[in-house]
Design a protein around this motif. Structure first.
Motif, PDB file in Angstrom:
ATOM      1  N   ASP A 125       0.774  -1.181   0.041  1.00  0.00           N
ATOM      2  CA  ASP A 125      -0.156  -0.147   0.107  1.00  0.00           C
ATOM      3  C   ASP A 125       0.922   1.229   0.130  1.00  0.00           C
ATOM      4  OD1 ASP A 125      -2.086  -1.952   0.337  1.00  0.00           O
ATOM      5  OD2 ASP A 125      -2.540  -1.192   2.380  1.00  0.00           O
ATOM      6  N   GLY A 126       0.305   2.367  -0.719  1.00  0.00           N
ATOM      7  CA  GLY A 126       1.079   3.567  -0.691  1.00  0.00           C
ATOM      8  C   GLY A 126       0.755   4.426  -1.926  1.00  0.00           C
ATOM      9  N   ILE A 127       1.247   5.677  -1.710  1.00  0.00           N
ATOM     10  CA  ILE A 127       1.302   6.695  -3.142  1.00  0.00           C
ATOM     11  C   ILE A 127       2.537   6.748  -3.567  1.00  0.00           C
ATOM     12  CG2 ILE A 127       0.689   8.791  -3.766  1.00  0.00           C
ATOM     13  CD1 ILE A 127      -0.974   9.132  -1.400  1.00  0.00           C
ATOM     14  N   TYR A 128       2.480   6.242  -4.893  1.00  0.00           N
ATOM     15  CA  TYR A 128       3.861   6.226  -5.601  1.00  0.00           C
ATOM     16  C   TYR A 128       3.950   7.331  -6.734  1.00  0.00           C
ATOM     17  CZ  TYR A 128       4.068   1.658  -3.242  1.00  0.00           C
ATOM     18  OH  TYR A 128       3.905   0.787  -2.441  1.00  0.00           O
ATOM     19  N   LEU A 129       5.189   8.158  -6.772  1.00  0.00           N
ATOM     20  CA  LEU A 129       5.235   9.081  -7.821  1.00  0.00           C
ATOM     21  C   LEU A 129       5.724   8.485  -9.120  1.00  0.00           C
ATOM     22  CD1 LEU A 129       7.085  11.718  -5.543  1.00  0.00           C
ATOM     23  CD2 LEU A 129       4.563  11.625  -6.237  1.00  0.00           C
ATOM     24  N   VAL A 130       5.061   8.722 -10.145  1.00  0.00           N
ATOM     25  CA  VAL A 130       5.423   8.206 -11.412  1.00  0.00           C
ATOM     26  C   VAL A 130       6.837   8.802 -12.103  1.00  0.00           C
ATOM     27  CG1 VAL A 130       4.617   7.834 -13.874  1.00  0.00           C
ATOM     28  CG2 VAL A 130       2.963   7.812 -12.065  1.00  0.00           C
ATOM     29  N   GLY A 131       7.691   8.071 -12.588  1.00  0.00           N
ATOM     30  CA  GLY A 131       8.921   8.553 -12.967  1.00  0.00           C
ATOM     31  C   GLY A 131       9.959   8.659 -11.727  1.00  0.00           C
ATOM     32  N   ILE A 132       9.507   8.484 -10.785  1.00  0.00           N
ATOM     33  CA  ILE A 132      10.378   8.598  -9.445  1.00  0.00           C
ATOM     34  C   ILE A 132      10.664   7.528  -8.499  1.00  0.00           C
ATOM     35  CG2 ILE A 132      11.068   9.740  -7.272  1.00  0.00           C
ATOM     36  CD1 ILE A 132       9.874  12.160  -8.617  1.00  0.00           C
ATOM     37  N   ASP A 133       9.228   7.024  -8.036  1.00  0.00           N
ATOM     38  CA  ASP A 133       9.066   5.896  -7.368  1.00  0.00           C
ATOM     39  C   ASP A 133       8.860   4.563  -8.375  1.00  0.00           C
ATOM     40  OD1 ASP A 133       9.413   6.931  -5.139  1.00  0.00           O
ATOM     41  OD2 ASP A 133       7.430   7.279  -5.110  1.00  0.00           O
ATOM     42  N   ILE A 134       8.005   4.677  -9.326  1.00  0.00           N
ATOM     43  CA  ILE A 134       7.610   3.868 -10.304  1.00  0.00           C
ATOM     44  C   ILE A 134       7.883   4.384 -11.451  1.00  0.00           C
ATOM     45  CG2 ILE A 134       6.033   2.571  -8.746  1.00  0.00           C
ATOM     46  CD1 ILE A 134       3.818   3.865 -10.263  1.00  0.00           C
ATOM     47  N   ASN A 135       7.781   3.356 -12.711  1.00  0.00           N
ATOM     48  CA  ASN A 135       7.852   3.666 -14.145  1.00  0.00           C
ATOM     49  C   ASN A 135       6.667   3.712 -14.789  1.00  0.00           C
ATOM     50  OD1 ASN A 135      10.693   3.878 -14.352  1.00  0.00           O
ATOM     51  ND2 ASN A 135      10.973   1.795 -14.420  1.00  0.00           N
ATOM     52  N   PRO A 136       6.176   4.402 -15.571  1.00  0.00           N
ATOM     53  CA  PRO A 136       4.986   4.139 -16.249  1.00  0.00           C
ATOM     54  C   PRO A 136       4.854   3.018 -17.219  1.00  0.00           C
ATOM     55  CG  PRO A 136       6.308   5.854 -17.504  1.00  0.00           C
ATOM     56  CD  PRO A 136       7.095   5.651 -16.200  1.00  0.00           C
ATOM     57  N   GLY A 137       3.880   2.427 -17.399  1.00  0.00           N
ATOM     58  CA  GLY A 137       3.828   1.224 -18.323  1.00  0.00           C
ATOM     59  C   GLY A 137       2.330   0.556 -17.731  1.00  0.00           C
ATOM     60  N   THR A 138       2.173  -0.657 -18.223  1.00  0.00           N
ATOM     61  CA  THR A 138       1.073  -1.373 -17.810  1.00  0.00           C
ATOM     62  C   THR A 138       1.408  -2.479 -16.920  1.00  0.00           C
ATOM     63  OG1 THR A 138       0.244  -1.295 -20.129  1.00  0.00           O
ATOM     64  CG2 THR A 138      -0.578  -3.130 -18.639  1.00  0.00           C
ATOM     65  N   TYR A 139       0.715  -2.408 -15.717  1.00  0.00           N
ATOM     66  CA  TYR A 139       0.905  -2.957 -14.608  1.00  0.00           C
ATOM     67  C   TYR A 139      -0.104  -4.334 -14.263  1.00  0.00           C
ATOM     68  CZ  TYR A 139       4.758  -0.135 -13.162  1.00  0.00           C
ATOM     69  OH  TYR A 139       5.899   0.415 -13.020  1.00  0.00           O
ATOM     70  N   ARG A 140       0.111  -5.479 -13.686  1.00  0.00           N
ATOM     71  CA  ARG A 140      -0.684  -6.292 -13.332  1.00  0.00           C
ATOM     72  C   ARG A 140      -0.458  -6.749 -11.746  1.00  0.00           C
ATOM     73  NH1 ARG A 140      -1.042 -11.501 -16.767  1.00  0.00           N
ATOM     74  NH2 ARG A 140      -2.201 -10.058 -17.772  1.00  0.00           N
ATOM     75  N   ASN A 141      -1.606  -6.863 -11.087  1.00  0.00           N
ATOM     76  CA  ASN A 141      -1.163  -7.077  -9.361  1.00  0.00           C
ATOM     77  C   ASN A 141      -1.485  -8.648  -9.249  1.00  0.00           C
ATOM     78  OD1 ASN A 141      -3.982  -7.380  -9.656  1.00  0.00           O
ATOM     79  ND2 ASN A 141      -4.314  -6.282  -7.650  1.00  0.00           N
ATOM     80  N   SER A 142      -1.072  -9.008  -8.196  1.00  0.00           N
ATOM     81  CA  SER A 142      -1.402 -10.439  -7.468  1.00  0.00           C
ATOM     82  C   SER A 142      -2.655 -10.594  -7.126  1.00  0.00           C
ATOM     83  CB  SER A 142      -0.069 -10.543  -6.449  1.00  0.00           C
ATOM     84  OG  SER A 142      -0.295  -9.784  -5.484  1.00  0.00           O
ATOM     85  N   GLY A 143      -3.473  -9.846  -6.899  1.00  0.00           N
ATOM     86  CA  GLY A 143      -4.871  -9.863  -6.492  1.00  0.00           C
ATOM     87  C   GLY A 143      -5.120  -9.580  -5.258  1.00  0.00           C
ATOM     88  N   GLY A 144      -6.468  -9.215  -4.621  1.00  0.00           N
ATOM     89  CA  GLY A 144      -6.592  -8.874  -3.241  1.00  0.00           C
ATOM     90  C   GLY A 144      -7.940  -8.539  -3.293  1.00  0.00           C
ATOM     91  N   SER A 145      -8.640  -8.893  -2.124  1.00  0.00           N
ATOM     92  CA  SER A 145      -9.989  -8.353  -1.790  1.00  0.00           C
ATOM     93  C   SER A 145     -10.193  -7.060  -1.430  1.00  0.00           C
ATOM     94  CB  SER A 145     -10.507  -9.483  -0.742  1.00  0.00           C
ATOM     95  OG  SER A 145      -9.972  -9.070   0.559  1.00  0.00           O
ATOM     96  N   ARG A 146     -11.094  -6.409  -1.947  1.00  0.00           N
ATOM     97  CA  ARG A 146     -11.318  -5.145  -1.934  1.00  0.00           C
ATOM     98  C   ARG A 146     -10.015  -4.060  -2.240  1.00  0.00           C
ATOM     99  NH1 ARG A 146     -12.227  -5.173   3.852  1.00  0.00           N
ATOM    100  NH2 ARG A 146     -12.032  -2.850   3.858  1.00  0.00           N
ATOM    101  N   CYS A 147      -9.490  -4.350  -3.463  1.00  0.00           N
ATOM    102  CA  CYS A 147      -8.344  -3.619  -3.947  1.00  0.00           C
ATOM    103  C   CYS A 147      -8.744  -2.303  -4.606  1.00  0.00           C
ATOM    104  CB  CYS A 147      -7.624  -4.533  -4.835  1.00  0.00           C
ATOM    105  SG  CYS A 147      -6.437  -3.436  -5.977  1.00  0.00           S
ATOM    106  N   TYR A 148      -8.284  -1.250  -4.013  1.00  0.00           N
ATOM    107  CA  TYR A 148      -8.273   0.032  -4.476  1.00  0.00           C
ATOM    108  C   TYR A 148      -7.394   0.790  -4.951  1.00  0.00           C
ATOM    109  CZ  TYR A 148      -9.369   5.160  -4.800  1.00  0.00           C
ATOM    110  OH  TYR A 148      -9.475   6.348  -5.499  1.00  0.00           O
ATOM    111  N   TRP A 149      -7.168   1.309  -6.263  1.00  0.00           N
ATOM    112  CA  TRP A 149      -6.179   1.563  -7.155  1.00  0.00           C
ATOM    113  C   TRP A 149      -6.870   2.952  -7.924  1.00  0.00           C
ATOM    114  CZ3 TRP A 149      -6.819   2.858 -12.123  1.00  0.00           C
ATOM    115  CH2 TRP A 149      -7.586   2.156 -12.887  1.00  0.00           C
TER     116      TRP A 149
END
Length: 195
Positions: A125-149
């Motif tokens: 969980d968290g807020i990630y800055l694009v280009g600093i913390d994470i790269n732009p692109g298409t992501y897939r998650n491992s799944g989870g109940s009540r996942c909010y993005w």
């Protein structure tokens, strides 16, 4: 006329004296005693205690010299072994220093790639800055109940900054654009870049 003989001369002339037998055994005993005393002195002189002590001291000195030589040889052997060991350690240290320098160089080369690869994964969980913390692109998650993005155009938290969001109950796929400022993830597990 007869001649006058004084009584003492007369007595000597008229009396025959038988020669006295000399006893030889005291002289023999004296000779034997002299030989025994002489032999004893010779034995004592021949077996002088100083000579035996001197010989024992000489033997001890030889034994001590031999031990000293053995100790000196052991010290020389130890010094040679220590020198060989130090040379081996120096060689090993040099090899390890070279390998350490090589690893450091490779780590410096890999560090940017590792940082870049780390930006391809969103952990937890968290807020990630694009280009600093994470790269732009298409992501897939491992799944989870009540996942909010949520994709955002800013970080103030205003509703106007929400570009897209979703509530998922299993694996989800989200494309984060280079123009996005932040990406928020809650209860979604791990997101991995797929393209």
């Amino acid at each position: 006329m007869s001649k006058y003989i004084p009584p003492s001369a007369d007595l000597a002339a008229t009396t025959t004296v038988s020669p006295r037998k000399r006893r030889r055994w005291p002289a023999f005993l004296a000779l034997v005693a002299a030989l025994l005393v002489g032999g004893g002195i010779g034995f004592v002189v021949g077996s002088d205690p100083l000579d035996s002590r001197s010989a024992a001291l000489d033997q001890r000195e030889q034994d001590a010299d031999q031990r000293d030589e053995e100790i000196a040889q052991r010290e020389r052997d130890f010094a040679e072994a220590k020198e060989a060991s130090n040379a081996a350690l120096d060689s090993r240290r040099k090899t390890l220093d070279e390998k350490g320098a090589d690893l450091s160089r490779r780590e410096q080369e890999l560090l940017p790639k590792e940082r870049e690869a780390a930006k391809n994964v969103i952990n937890g969980d968290g807020i990630y800055l694009v280009g600093i913390d994470i790269n732009p692109g298409t992501y897939r998650n491992s799944g989870g109940s009540r996942c909010y993005w949520q994709r955002s155009s800013g970080t103030s938290g205003g509703f106007g900054e929400i570009l897209a969001n979703g509530n998922e109950s299993g694996p989800a796929v989200v494309t984060i654009l280079p123009s996005d400022v932040a990406f928020t993830s809650k209860r979604c597990g791990t997101w991995s870049l797929v393209s």
